[in-house]
Motif scaffolding. Sequence first.
Motif, PDB file in Angstrom:
ATOM      1  N   VAL A 127       0.699  -1.330   0.144  1.00  0.00           N
ATOM      2  CA  VAL A 127       0.028   0.022  -0.047  1.00  0.00           C
ATOM      3  C   VAL A 127       0.917   1.148   0.026  1.00  0.00           C
ATOM      4  CG1 VAL A 127      -1.872  -1.080   1.188  1.00  0.00           C
ATOM      5  CG2 VAL A 127      -0.107   0.074   2.303  1.00  0.00           C
ATOM      6  N   ALA A 128       2.314   1.131   0.315  1.00  0.00           N
ATOM      7  CA  ALA A 128       2.859   2.242   0.335  1.00  0.00           C
ATOM      8  C   ALA A 128       4.373   1.948  -0.350  1.00  0.00           C
ATOM      9  CB  ALA A 128       2.777   2.925   1.697  1.00  0.00           C
ATOM     10  N   SER A 129       5.303   3.018  -0.403  1.00  0.00           N
ATOM     11  CA  SER A 129       6.324   2.874  -0.984  1.00  0.00           C
ATOM     12  C   SER A 129       7.232   1.777  -0.172  1.00  0.00           C
ATOM     13  CB  SER A 129       7.249   4.193  -0.999  1.00  0.00           C
ATOM     14  OG  SER A 129       7.358   4.738   0.171  1.00  0.00           O
ATOM     15  N   VAL A 130       8.033   0.866  -0.970  1.00  0.00           N
ATOM     16  CA  VAL A 130       9.214   0.088  -0.307  1.00  0.00           C
ATOM     17  C   VAL A 130      10.206   0.861   0.237  1.00  0.00           C
ATOM     18  CG1 VAL A 130      10.521  -1.797  -0.644  1.00  0.00           C
ATOM     19  CG2 VAL A 130       8.236  -1.591  -1.576  1.00  0.00           C
ATOM     20  N   LEU A 131      10.423   0.684   1.636  1.00  0.00           N
ATOM     21  CA  LEU A 131      11.554   1.206   2.470  1.00  0.00           C
ATOM     22  C   LEU A 131      12.754   0.147   2.324  1.00  0.00           C
ATOM     23  CD1 LEU A 131      10.017   3.119   5.223  1.00  0.00           C
ATOM     24  CD2 LEU A 131      10.521   3.880   2.895  1.00  0.00           C
ATOM     25  N   ASP A 132      12.487  -0.977   2.351  1.00  0.00           N
ATOM     26  CA  ASP A 132      13.733  -2.159   2.588  1.00  0.00           C
ATOM     27  C   ASP A 132      12.629  -3.382   2.403  1.00  0.00           C
ATOM     28  OD1 ASP A 132      15.981  -2.851   2.970  1.00  0.00           O
ATOM     29  OD2 ASP A 132      16.167  -3.054   5.112  1.00  0.00           O
ATOM     30  N   LEU A 133      13.747  -4.401   2.120  1.00  0.00           N
ATOM     31  CA  LEU A 133      13.144  -5.837   2.188  1.00  0.00           C
ATOM     32  C   LEU A 133      14.338  -6.767   2.344  1.00  0.00           C
ATOM     33  CD1 LEU A 133      13.985  -7.171  -0.889  1.00  0.00           C
ATOM     34  CD2 LEU A 133      12.089  -5.687  -1.730  1.00  0.00           C
ATOM     35  N   ALA A 134      14.111  -8.023   2.742  1.00  0.00           N
ATOM     36  CA  ALA A 134      15.106  -9.044   3.073  1.00  0.00           C
ATOM     37  C   ALA A 134      14.361 -10.353   2.669  1.00  0.00           C
ATOM     38  CB  ALA A 134      15.501  -8.837   4.500  1.00  0.00           C
ATOM     39  N   ILE A 135      15.035 -11.270   2.637  1.00  0.00           N
ATOM     40  CA  ILE A 135      14.906 -12.506   2.456  1.00  0.00           C
ATOM     41  C   ILE A 135      15.166 -13.514   3.792  1.00  0.00           C
ATOM     42  CG2 ILE A 135      14.813 -14.802   1.170  1.00  0.00           C
ATOM     43  CD1 ILE A 135      15.188 -13.175  -1.364  1.00  0.00           C
ATOM     44  N   GLY A 136      14.301 -14.119   4.410  1.00  0.00           N
ATOM     45  CA  GLY A 136      14.718 -14.689   5.665  1.00  0.00           C
ATOM     46  C   GLY A 136      15.131 -16.143   5.597  1.00  0.00           C
ATOM     47  N   MET A 186       5.258  -0.815  16.168  1.00  0.00           N
ATOM     48  CA  MET A 186       6.177   0.152  15.444  1.00  0.00           C
ATOM     49  C   MET A 186       5.366   1.579  15.322  1.00  0.00           C
ATOM     50  SD  MET A 186       8.098  -2.303  13.929  1.00  0.00           S
ATOM     51  CE  MET A 186       7.774  -4.136  14.004  1.00  0.00           C
ATOM     52  N   GLN A 187       6.664   2.444  15.643  1.00  0.00           N
ATOM     53  CA  GLN A 187       6.270   4.000  15.594  1.00  0.00           C
ATOM     54  C   GLN A 187       5.952   4.347  14.140  1.00  0.00           C
ATOM     55  OE1 GLN A 187       8.220   6.310  18.543  1.00  0.00           O
ATOM     56  NE2 GLN A 187       9.378   4.398  19.283  1.00  0.00           N
ATOM     57  N   LEU A 188       5.252   4.755  13.736  1.00  0.00           N
ATOM     58  CA  LEU A 188       4.737   5.389  12.290  1.00  0.00           C
ATOM     59  C   LEU A 188       5.113   4.297  11.270  1.00  0.00           C
ATOM     60  CD1 LEU A 188       6.449   8.885  12.520  1.00  0.00           C
ATOM     61  CD2 LEU A 188       4.245   8.129  13.001  1.00  0.00           C
ATOM     62  N   ALA A 189       6.107   3.464  11.136  1.00  0.00           N
ATOM     63  CA  ALA A 189       6.392   2.878  10.164  1.00  0.00           C
ATOM     64  C   ALA A 189       7.632   1.832  10.475  1.00  0.00           C
ATOM     65  CB  ALA A 189       6.736   3.647   8.750  1.00  0.00           C
ATOM     66  N   ALA A 190       7.983   0.604   9.867  1.00  0.00           N
ATOM     67  CA  ALA A 190       9.204  -0.136   9.888  1.00  0.00           C
ATOM     68  C   ALA A 190      10.045   0.686   8.689  1.00  0.00           C
ATOM     69  CB  ALA A 190       8.739  -1.547   9.799  1.00  0.00           C
ATOM     70  N   VAL A 191      11.078   1.001   8.799  1.00  0.00           N
ATOM     71  CA  VAL A 191      12.014   1.687   8.066  1.00  0.00           C
ATOM     72  C   VAL A 191      13.083   0.605   7.535  1.00  0.00           C
ATOM     73  CG1 VAL A 191      11.434   4.088   8.915  1.00  0.00           C
ATOM     74  CG2 VAL A 191      13.461   2.870   9.763  1.00  0.00           C
ATOM     75  N   ALA A 192      13.517  -0.223   8.247  1.00  0.00           N
ATOM     76  CA  ALA A 192      14.398  -1.150   7.665  1.00  0.00           C
ATOM     77  C   ALA A 192      14.175  -2.518   8.329  1.00  0.00           C
ATOM     78  CB  ALA A 192      15.913  -0.682   8.153  1.00  0.00           C
ATOM     79  N   VAL A 193      14.484  -3.502   7.652  1.00  0.00           N
ATOM     80  CA  VAL A 193      14.349  -5.108   8.137  1.00  0.00           C
ATOM     81  C   VAL A 193      15.607  -5.967   7.639  1.00  0.00           C
ATOM     82  CG1 VAL A 193      12.770  -5.397   6.084  1.00  0.00           C
ATOM     83  CG2 VAL A 193      12.617  -6.775   8.271  1.00  0.00           C
ATOM     84  N   GLY A 194      15.801  -6.896   8.311  1.00  0.00           N
ATOM     85  CA  GLY A 194      16.952  -7.880   7.956  1.00  0.00           C
ATOM     86  C   GLY A 194      17.121  -8.980   9.016  1.00  0.00           C
ATOM     87  N   TRP A 195      18.008  -9.822   8.650  1.00  0.00           N
ATOM     88  CA  TRP A 195      18.079 -11.137   9.181  1.00  0.00           C
ATOM     89  C   TRP A 195      19.906 -11.162   9.632  1.00  0.00           C
ATOM     90  CZ3 TRP A 195      14.779 -14.789  11.553  1.00  0.00           C
ATOM     91  CH2 TRP A 195      13.594 -14.544  10.981  1.00  0.00           C
ATOM     92  N   ILE A 196      20.131 -11.471  10.899  1.00  0.00           N
ATOM     93  CA  ILE A 196      21.351 -11.843  11.548  1.00  0.00           C
ATOM     94  C   ILE A 196      21.375 -13.022  11.877  1.00  0.00           C
ATOM     95  CG2 ILE A 196      23.395 -11.377  12.806  1.00  0.00           C
ATOM     96  CD1 ILE A 196      23.062  -9.332  10.410  1.00  0.00           C
ATOM     97  N   GLY A 197      21.696 -14.191  11.433  1.00  0.00           N
ATOM     98  CA  GLY A 197      21.508 -15.525  11.901  1.00  0.00           C
ATOM     99  C   GLY A 197      19.920 -15.981  12.037  1.00  0.00           C
ATOM    100  N   ASP A 198      19.667 -16.508  12.959  1.00  0.00           N
ATOM    101  CA  ASP A 198      18.179 -16.685  13.389  1.00  0.00           C
ATOM    102  C   ASP A 198      17.637 -15.496  14.139  1.00  0.00           C
ATOM    103  OD1 ASP A 198      19.129 -16.613  15.849  1.00  0.00           O
ATOM    104  OD2 ASP A 198      18.544 -18.621  16.239  1.00  0.00           O
TER     105      ASP A 198
END
Length: 387
Positions: free
Chosen positions: A16-25, A63-75
């Motif tokens: 529904v809104a612009s993509v700020l970040d994405l990651a594959i888990g 979340m405050q307003l939006a999630a702005v970044a996301v990622g995985w470090i190990g599990d």
Amino acid sequence: MEEVLRIGSLESTDLVASVLDLAIGPDSALYVAQAMVPAVTVFSLDGQVLRRIGRAGQGPGEMQLAAVAVGWIGDTLWVADVNRIQLFTTDERRPEQVIQFSRGVPEEGSSLAPGRMLADGTLIGRRRITDGRALSSRGANPGLALRRLSRSGEVLDTIATMEWPGNAIEHERDARLFPGEHPLRDLPPLGLGEYLTALMPDGSAVVQIGKVHEDATPPTFDLLVISIRGDTLLHRSVEYEPREVTRAMERRLADEYAGWRAGDYPPSSPIFERTRRAARRVFWVPEYHPPVRQVVAGTDGTIWLLRELREDRVDIWEVYDSGGTLEGTVEIGHGRSSLVPWDPRLAVALASRDEVWGATYDDYGIPYIHRYLVDRTCAPGPAQNGA
């Protein structure tokens, strides 16, 4: 590149809104952060919504307003919002830890909040400019420090120094305009948010363009890979042929920059015409194009460099291996990654020798996520599916 998946449509509410970040888990799902969405949306790799992580609020798991970044470090899944990072391990509703701080850097006119997780559990800060005049008045090309921070916000060390070659366009005081990024030296739409610097997806190192030796014979730029402990893993001088900024390109960029500051995207009211005139008066261009516009660190150790802005606005990405040897190029001639007219056609989020994930908008402002497969056997020819 051949497009094999597109997520988003005028009828769908999944994106529904612009993509700020994405990651594959590690579960092979796609984790997506969107502007104005206080959650991370999880998609299957065929584009189906699986679940959402988070809700609006300021408490743990919110979340405050939006999630702005996301990622995985190990599990561990880490999610950054406006001023904190939350770490999720066994329960996606309740974080194992909430990290929150604000570290002032007055000499740079900025402050640092938790930005992205590193492989050793430390952090890179998300830079917020608090004093644009302090940032732009530090002398000729002083550079900016990329600092490694503890979870309490303590500065542990400096990973690297990022070149900062006069990026700002200063404005007259009566124009009341904050100094703007130059179109030829703008920040990337996705990723670390620093100039010509990218973080490897596993958080182990950064890739950056160092000094540009425009006056050398032949001209070169430095391609660097630096571990998060500050060790130089790669330092390669890449030769290039300088391309002059033509008068036609200068006029075009001046019109676009002034229009952007005046609010042409979407259209402005006449009250902003003074802003347009002020922006045009102070606009400038360098003699030559910067040889690299953006850097993306591949998931397989490759390095993706977006080369100079062309008159036809076709994006040329060069793909280097982990040793800095050029393997090939990818041309992208359609699409737009934002309303800003000089931004890349595709906001590349994840890339490898085999596939590319990126984000665009359509003519109605609808955001899309794209997955492309890379054909490494193809000969140069017409683009397929916009790439």
